[in-house]
Design an enzyme around this catalytic site. Structure first.
Site, PDB file in Angstrom:
ATOM      1  N   ASP A 143      39.251  30.648  35.789  1.00 41.30           N
ATOM      2  CA  ASP A 143      40.546  30.275  36.356  1.00 41.30           C
ATOM      3  C   ASP A 143      41.760  30.365  35.138  1.00 41.30           C
ATOM      4  OD1 ASP A 143      42.347  28.738  37.892  1.00 41.30           O
ATOM      5  OD2 ASP A 143      42.360  26.916  36.609  1.00 41.30           O
ATOM      6  N   ASP A 195      45.739  28.871  35.303  1.00 38.37           N
ATOM      7  CA  ASP A 195      46.582  27.899  34.944  1.00 38.37           C
ATOM      8  C   ASP A 195      45.514  26.607  34.708  1.00 38.37           C
ATOM      9  OD1 ASP A 195      49.068  28.900  35.701  1.00 38.37           O
ATOM     10  OD2 ASP A 195      48.238  29.001  37.474  1.00 38.37           O
ATOM     11  N   THR A 245      42.209  33.076  40.530  1.00 40.17           N
ATOM     12  CA  THR A 245      43.388  32.088  40.183  1.00 40.17           C
ATOM     13  C   THR A 245      43.761  31.777  41.616  1.00 40.17           C
ATOM     14  OG1 THR A 245      45.556  31.638  39.378  1.00 40.17           O
ATOM     15  CG2 THR A 245      45.066  33.970  39.755  1.00 40.17           C
ATOM     16  N   SER A 246      44.297  30.557  41.877  1.00 42.53           N
ATOM     17  CA  SER A 246      45.069  30.055  43.336  1.00 42.53           C
ATOM     18  C   SER A 246      46.402  30.590  43.135  1.00 42.53           C
ATOM     19  CB  SER A 246      45.027  28.708  43.181  1.00 42.53           C
ATOM     20  OG  SER A 246      43.539  28.529  43.448  1.00 42.53           O
TER      21      SER A 246
END
Length: 223
Positions: A18, A20, A111-112
């Protein structure tokens, strides 16, 4: 004291990170922008902000089901605001050196955040952009569903069961678990202790890394 294996008797084909809260801290910028947005929409900002982490902006907005709000338009506007606020973005301790020790084809970021924002934040934090970067636009179902991790592993040519997922937020941890990967939790940005069955570290300085036969990755905890 010698290093001890993080996952006894196991080596892995690839590591999936991931971004952040896991490789870099963007919490200051994200909460500034989302806080203003929440206030404009009459939300309880303090209660709302913990819900934004680890998931796509469009999914956060859809979940609120606010009358008269177009989730796609609002998410695009929030991303544009985030693109112009890099204040306080910095790498998680030890992340730069840890990534430098990995073969380029053995790791990915999942990542989102949208692609453009992910690249901007990585640059602000002084982190490399990997060969495989899976972002918000690449899947139709975001975290906590595992689609993004399956996609990243596939692009690396490996299975998720042969990977380690590095995550910080509950939605991402759930996605990693659902993918069948091993999971490491990064607690660098956590304000409160997190109960988790997975190995938990504050920084990448706590990890020992070795590459077996130029391919297989072995993770240890520094003694």
């Amino acid at each position: 004291m010698a290093d001890r294996a993080l996952f006894a008797g196991r080596s892995f084909a690839a590591l999936l990170f991931d971004m952040d809260g896991t490789l870099l801290s963007s919490i200051e910028a994200a909460e500034r922008i989302w806080g203003r947005w929440a206030a404009r929409h009459g939300l309880d900002v303090e209660a709302f902000l913990p819900t934004i982490h680890g998931v796509r902006a469009i999914d956060t907005i859809r979940r609120l089901d606010l009358p008269g709000v177009d989730p796609e338009l609002e998410a695009a506007g929030l991303t544009e605001d985030e693109m112009h606020d890099m204040g306080g973005i910095k790498p998680i301790a030890g992340a730069v050196a840890f990534l430098a020790g990995l073969p380029a084809d053995r790791w990915a970021i999942v990542t989102s955040a949208p692609h453009a924002l992910a690249r901007r934040r990585l640059a602000a934090a002084g982190l490399p952009v990997p060969e495989v970067l899976v972002a918000a636009e690449d899947v139709t179902r975001g975290k906590p569903l595992p689609d993004c991790y399956h996609l990243a592993a596939s692009r690396l040519g490996v299975g998720t069961a042969d990977c380690v997922v590095f995550e910080d937020a509950p939605a991402g941890i759930a996605a990693g678990e659902a993918s069948g990967a091993a999971v490491v939790v990064i607690a660098a940005t956590h304000l409160e202790p997190m109960a988790t069955p997975h190995p938990l570290i504050e920084s990448y300085d706590e990890l020992a890394l070795s590459i077996e036969d130029g391919q297989r990755i072995i993770l240890g905890a520094r003694g």
